[in-house]
Design an enzyme around this catalytic site. Structure first.
Site, short mmCIF file in Angstrom:
data_model
loop_
_atom_site.label_atom_id
_atom_site.label_comp_id
_atom_site.label_asym_id
_atom_site.label_seq_id
_atom_site.Cartn_x
_atom_site.Cartn_y
_atom_site.Cartn_z
N HIS B 43 -3.60 4.21 -2.61
CA HIS B 43 -3.27 5.05 -3.76
C HIS B 43 -4.53 5.64 -4.40
CE1 HIS B 43 0.30 2.23 -3.74
NE2 HIS B 43 0.91 3.40 -3.80
N LYS B 175 -0.31 10.36 3.97
CA LYS B 175 0.23 10.62 5.30
C LYS B 175 0.72 9.35 5.98
CE LYS B 175 -2.18 13.87 7.70
NZ LYS B 175 -3.33 14.76 8.05
N GLN B 180 7.98 11.58 5.02
CA GLN B 180 8.13 11.92 3.60
C GLN B 180 7.24 13.10 3.24
OE1 GLN B 180 8.17 8.95 0.23
NE2 GLN B 180 6.04 9.57 0.09
N MET B 211 -2.65 0.21 4.55
CA MET B 211 -2.37 -0.34 3.22
C MET B 211 -0.98 0.04 2.77
SD MET B 211 -5.87 -0.22 1.07
CE MET B 211 -7.36 -0.98 1.75
N SER B 213 2.06 -1.32 -0.44
CA SER B 213 2.42 -2.28 -1.50
C SER B 213 3.22 -3.44 -0.93
CB SER B 213 3.23 -1.57 -2.58
OG SER B 213 2.51 -0.49 -3.11
#
Lengths: 309, 309
Positions: B43, B175, B180, B211, B213
């Site tokens: 992020h 990406k 999405q 990475m 969450s």
């Protein structure tokens, strides 16, 4: 050099957006009146409503003229939808209230694909064509949504495109297209568009016929018969206000009036004003909506009824 | 008084829009980074990309933190999706690059209905609830769209809402969520949003794991096994660049690698980069996409391959 009240005619999306941003930078509100052209006094009343919006702040009124292919099914009257761009621009100039006319040649063209465009069927676009559609899933059902399956999807999508191009503060829609107006209000609420939607009252001919670009296709005889629409609505409204609040009875009488006049009824519905949920009794703010064919012309009309006390 | 680089925390839609409009009036570009929180270095790389956008013009970076219920099916992990708002705000403050954090309590609440809100199912809203959905009808199919039927509808819709609330000039997407990102690009093109979309490269742990969450839910053992994802992608990319361009062979080897490591493959697909149409041979710009379960955690990853010369 154009006269002060001659609207600027803009065909390009980017130019339209830049024009609207300049007006806002000058402290003006931007008010959009989306139309499909072939303008009549009903449209001009939307222009007046737009010019009077924003409560005292100077307003730049933009009228868009675009016959949106995606809201027509293949069986519908896209090919014969009337148009008269030069006449439309003259009428708008005569109001002295319109700052710009946005008349794009094609809103679905791919920026990288020349003249290629989406038809009413998304499949035509293939893997690179237009494929994004907005649906207002409850309000699009029933009434016009039953007989015109792609209509509200096409309307919601093109209106969102116009909103993103013009970025207006206010947009004005006619309440003759009652379900359309409610669909747009709901879309604006659900997608958080920062746009105030104004619903403008129906404008009628002297004999009661609701103004519509499609009226031009009525023969003299069909036009006479089509007066049964407004007549049946006035009768229904009077009955309801006099205490006959049974929807089924009112609808039955309306269908009878329309059929006897030679119309072919698509639907007569009595629904709650905001949700468009059918009402068995007119015991809250309601709207009576009609769609009927006279010859090859499908006409719609409606009347709102506040709940009888 | 907050330090100069302490982001402003905004919870209200109207306050967020007003804040962003003030920044634009000051001559700044507004760059939005939409997230679901529980921020990691991936992020923070999006934040850096946002801060570096707009080519020299001052940029006000807004990070939104909102776990969007409408993109989760009832069977999915909405309830256990990790969150740590205080930690997120600390991390964003430490970047000194974020001007505002938008963390609305509920983006689907009706303005007139108190705490009531839409769940992942539109039916819960009834005749007055949220009912407007955006679908990107080709790109939403296949890959994640096959196993997560409401996912892209929910993503497109909430992103459109965020776009209309924040009105950014630029928005940055990772990406890692390749499909999405492409869905959002297509929506922006098709609906004429005046927003530049930046796709930001995947950020990986030192051992290669992309990475996410959701990585926090992996046991030590599952995490080791999950390294097979990036390992299989690196091998596939190398094979393709060395001339093995048969998608079926590459996919077979990847499934084998993932399965032998103890993963349960959701999909392995090799698709064209823009249209996401499956490719039999890697003879044009392609992306290899993987989704696989390790224990109760579903992970996705991908690698782009420019066509071998």
């Amino acid at each position: 050099m154009a006269a002060a009240h001659e609207p600027e005619v803009i065909r390009d999306k980017a130019a339209m957006r830049a024009w609207a941003r300049r007006r806002r930078a000058e402290g003006k509100a931007v008010a959009l009146v989306p139309t499909m052209g072939f303008l009549h006094d009903g449209h001009l009343s939307l222009v007046s409503a737009a010019a009077a919006s924003a409560g005292g702040q100077p307003v730049a009124v933009v009228v868009s003229i675009y016959v949106n292919p995606s809201q027509f099914a293949p069986t519908e009257d896209l090919a014969t939808y009337p148009s008269d761009l030069a006449g439309d621009i003259r009428k708008l100039a005569a109001t002295a209230a319109v700052a710009a006319v946005f008349c794009p040649p094609d809103l679905y063209a791919r920026p990288d694909a020349g003249a290629e465009s989406a038809s009413c069927l998304e499949e035509a676009g293939g893997a690179y064509g237009h494929e994004t559609w907005i649906r207002v899933e409850h309000l699009e059902k029933g009434m016009c949504g039953s007989s015109r399956p792609v209509f509200f999807r096409g309307v919601a999508t093109v209106v969102a495109k116009l909103f993103n191009i013009v970025e207006p503060d206010v947009a004005v829609f006619g309440k003759k297209d009652y379900q359309q107006w409610r669909v747009i209000c709901r879309m604006v609420r659900d997608l958080d568009f920062a746009i105030e939607i104004i619903g403008s009252e129906i404008v009628r001919e002297a004999d009661g016929l609701a103004m519509s670009s499609r009226n031009v296709h009525l023969s003299h005889e069909e036009r006479e018969k089509a007066l049964s629409i407004s007549r049946s609505l006035v009768k229904a409204r009077t009955a309801a206000l006099n205490g006959n609040t049974h929807s089924q009875q009112i609808k039955y009488q309306m269908v009878q009036t329309l059929t006897e006049a030679g119309g072919q009824v698509d639907y007569v519905e009595i629904v709650e004003q905001e949700s468009l949920v059918p009402l068995e009794r007119i015991d809250r703010p309601a709207v009576i909506c009609v769609a009927a064919w006279f010859g090859k012309v499908r006409l719609i009309d409606n009347v709102e009824i506040q709940a009888p006390s």
